[in-house]
Write a protein that holds these residues in place. Sequence first.
Motif, PDB file in Angstrom:
ATOM      1  N   LEU A  36      18.410  -2.965 -17.098  1.00  0.00           N
ATOM      2  CA  LEU A  36      18.441  -1.477 -17.285  1.00  0.00           C
ATOM      3  C   LEU A  36      17.171  -0.856 -16.963  1.00  0.00           C
ATOM      4  N   LEU A  37      15.939  -1.535 -17.349  1.00  0.00           N
ATOM      5  CA  LEU A  37      14.713  -0.898 -17.098  1.00  0.00           C
ATOM      6  C   LEU A  37      14.545  -0.947 -15.632  1.00  0.00           C
ATOM      7  N   CYS A  38      14.901  -2.041 -14.986  1.00  0.00           N
ATOM      8  CA  CYS A  38      14.411  -1.908 -13.435  1.00  0.00           C
ATOM      9  C   CYS A  38      15.513  -1.226 -12.823  1.00  0.00           C
ATOM     10  N   LEU A  39      16.853  -0.966 -13.242  1.00  0.00           N
ATOM     11  CA  LEU A  39      17.633  -0.134 -12.701  1.00  0.00           C
ATOM     12  C   LEU A  39      17.213   1.404 -12.655  1.00  0.00           C
ATOM     13  N   LEU A  40      16.507   1.617 -13.872  1.00  0.00           N
ATOM     14  CA  LEU A  40      15.873   3.104 -13.839  1.00  0.00           C
ATOM     15  C   LEU A  40      14.682   3.161 -13.228  1.00  0.00           C
ATOM     16  N   GLU A  41      14.262   2.217 -12.875  1.00  0.00           N
ATOM     17  CA  GLU A  41      12.760   2.178 -12.175  1.00  0.00           C
ATOM     18  C   GLU A  41      12.753   2.561 -10.767  1.00  0.00           C
ATOM     19  N   ALA A  42      14.128   2.047 -10.395  1.00  0.00           N
ATOM     20  CA  ALA A  42      14.458   1.911  -8.829  1.00  0.00           C
ATOM     21  C   ALA A  42      14.735   3.319  -8.207  1.00  0.00           C
ATOM     22  N   ASP A  43      14.514   3.405  -7.051  1.00  0.00           N
ATOM     23  CA  ASP A  43      14.778   4.451  -6.136  1.00  0.00           C
ATOM     24  C   ASP A  43      16.472   4.732  -6.052  1.00  0.00           C
ATOM     25  N   VAL A  44      17.138   3.646  -6.060  1.00  0.00           N
ATOM     26  CA  VAL A  44      18.767   3.551  -5.759  1.00  0.00           C
ATOM     27  C   VAL A  44      19.060   2.209  -6.630  1.00  0.00           C
ATOM     28  N   ALA A  45      19.915   2.330  -7.721  1.00  0.00           N
ATOM     29  CA  ALA A  45      20.384   1.347  -8.566  1.00  0.00           C
ATOM     30  C   ALA A  45      21.723   1.008  -8.678  1.00  0.00           C
ATOM     31  N   ILE A  46      21.998  -0.017  -8.467  1.00  0.00           N
ATOM     32  CA  ILE A  46      23.510  -0.370  -8.398  1.00  0.00           C
ATOM     33  C   ILE A  46      23.737  -1.336  -9.527  1.00  0.00           C
ATOM     34  N   ILE A  47      24.650  -0.883 -10.261  1.00  0.00           N
ATOM     35  CA  ILE A  47      25.257  -1.445 -11.320  1.00  0.00           C
ATOM     36  C   ILE A  47      26.358  -2.501 -11.040  1.00  0.00           C
ATOM     37  N   MET A  48      26.507  -3.546 -11.136  1.00  0.00           N
ATOM     38  CA  MET A  48      27.641  -4.508 -10.461  1.00  0.00           C
ATOM     39  C   MET A  48      28.432  -5.038 -11.447  1.00  0.00           C
ATOM     40  N   GLY A  49      29.821  -4.396 -11.407  1.00  0.00           N
ATOM     41  CA  GLY A  49      30.739  -4.867 -12.253  1.00  0.00           C
ATOM     42  C   GLY A  49      31.032  -4.153 -13.403  1.00  0.00           C
ATOM     43  N   VAL A  70       0.754  -1.320  -0.030  1.00  0.00           N
ATOM     44  CA  VAL A  70       0.116   0.035  -0.050  1.00  0.00           C
ATOM     45  C   VAL A  70       0.872   1.411  -0.033  1.00  0.00           C
ATOM     46  N   LYS A  71       1.803   1.327   0.793  1.00  0.00           N
ATOM     47  CA  LYS A  71       2.838   2.336   0.849  1.00  0.00           C
ATOM     48  C   LYS A  71       4.181   1.922   0.218  1.00  0.00           C
ATOM     49  N   GLU A  72       4.403   2.667  -0.908  1.00  0.00           N
ATOM     50  CA  GLU A  72       5.456   2.221  -1.647  1.00  0.00           C
ATOM     51  C   GLU A  72       6.765   2.439  -1.000  1.00  0.00           C
ATOM     52  N   PRO A  73       7.369   1.269  -0.895  1.00  0.00           N
ATOM     53  CA  PRO A  73       8.877   1.291  -0.276  1.00  0.00           C
ATOM     54  C   PRO A  73       9.795   1.984  -1.178  1.00  0.00           C
ATOM     55  N   ILE A  74      10.937   2.085  -0.440  1.00  0.00           N
ATOM     56  CA  ILE A  74      12.170   2.795  -0.973  1.00  0.00           C
ATOM     57  C   ILE A  74      12.765   1.258  -1.671  1.00  0.00           C
ATOM     58  N   THR A  75      12.841   1.278  -3.096  1.00  0.00           N
ATOM     59  CA  THR A  75      13.420   0.214  -4.094  1.00  0.00           C
ATOM     60  C   THR A  75      14.808   0.261  -4.090  1.00  0.00           C
ATOM     61  N   LEU A  76      15.542  -0.821  -4.019  1.00  0.00           N
ATOM     62  CA  LEU A  76      16.909  -0.878  -4.410  1.00  0.00           C
ATOM     63  C   LEU A  76      17.198  -2.131  -5.394  1.00  0.00           C
ATOM     64  N   TYR A  77      17.666  -1.637  -6.439  1.00  0.00           N
ATOM     65  CA  TYR A  77      17.655  -2.682  -7.507  1.00  0.00           C
ATOM     66  C   TYR A  77      19.322  -3.116  -7.952  1.00  0.00           C
ATOM     67  N   LEU A  78      19.631  -4.280  -8.298  1.00  0.00           N
ATOM     68  CA  LEU A  78      20.835  -4.520  -8.591  1.00  0.00           C
ATOM     69  C   LEU A  78      20.958  -5.502  -9.804  1.00  0.00           C
ATOM     70  N   GLY A  79      21.930  -4.875 -10.738  1.00  0.00           N
ATOM     71  CA  GLY A  79      21.888  -5.839 -11.935  1.00  0.00           C
ATOM     72  C   GLY A  79      23.269  -5.564 -12.763  1.00  0.00           C
ATOM     73  N   ASP A  80      23.522  -6.244 -13.637  1.00  0.00           N
ATOM     74  CA  ASP A  80      24.875  -6.193 -14.311  1.00  0.00           C
ATOM     75  C   ASP A  80      24.898  -6.155 -15.755  1.00  0.00           C
ATOM     76  N   SER A  81      23.641  -6.200 -16.358  1.00  0.00           N
ATOM     77  CA  SER A  81      23.570  -6.186 -17.681  1.00  0.00           C
ATOM     78  C   SER A  81      22.274  -5.454 -18.574  1.00  0.00           C
ATOM     79  N   VAL A  82      22.475  -5.402 -19.826  1.00  0.00           N
ATOM     80  CA  VAL A  82      21.320  -4.485 -20.544  1.00  0.00           C
ATOM     81  C   VAL A  82      20.010  -4.874 -20.329  1.00  0.00           C
TER      82      VAL A  82
END
Length: 307
Positions: free
Chosen positions: A223-236, A208-220
Amino acid sequence: MQQPALLFLTDWDGTITEHDTLSLVAPTDTQVQDGKNTFAYYENMYQETMSKFKDDYGPIDSENTLREYIGDVLKAEKITLNKIIEDGLFQGIRGDELRSRVSQVAFRPGWDQIQAWICAHTPCDCVHAYIISINWSRQFIHEALLLNTKEKQGVDCNTTGFEGILANEVEECTGICTGRIVGPNGAPPLLTGIDKLNIFRDIRSQYVKEPITLYLGDSVPDLLCLLEADVAIIMGNNPSLLKALDDSGLSLCMRTIANLRDVVQHGNLPDQTMLVRTNTWCQVMEIITVLTDNIDALCTLRAKRRT
């Protein structure tokens, strides 16, 4: 369902692991039935198909073009998977044989610390964690995580700490593979970044209450999930991902861990995703600490910004 303050979402191959693990899920040459192609045949097919698709697609010089490319790549992705299913690469093989190589999975440095943190903090401390992967076996991922916990932490348990592992699965009937590859809960297979983004949004919409989102990924595909998150971590240092960021101008959004810490501690939450690149899970733990130490203030600021 308990309301999380932090939603932890991560890719599997190349993010949690050091390398892609599809070759460990696929049948070995000795497991492949006589007259059928080996996994290497389909690897080569995939590389050729994707290379031709990229050459024909043309330049990716903006965020909009990049988003279109990630959506359009579905046709190319389907070619190899459909051929694997049509040829019956997995057909007739015992499911436990496909998971016999989970001990060969190499985890990125620092993952043990993160997995211990996940097990200790989810979901009771308002942190919910999920894996979103286009890997072919959810069960393989699950067993690899359990084995790693047992070997590295000396803990023999039946939980990974993740509330969900959303990935494809090699379909089985009474322990024998049918040859089909299906998505979560029997849905169509997850193949592209669009599929991952839809899963991301489905998970987030549960609360109901949108949480702070952290997404981690390494490839193309991430990218869409990385750009959707509040904080996005690109690994490697995946060259394809870094080139896509440069060509589309998104590399200008990149921050250092120190800059992220400064932004969060001063009570600022920008409208755009905060992108950070790291090489180890030890660095990710630094970011998680910054977020969890300031989570109440971040949630309040984000709620005000969206009203």
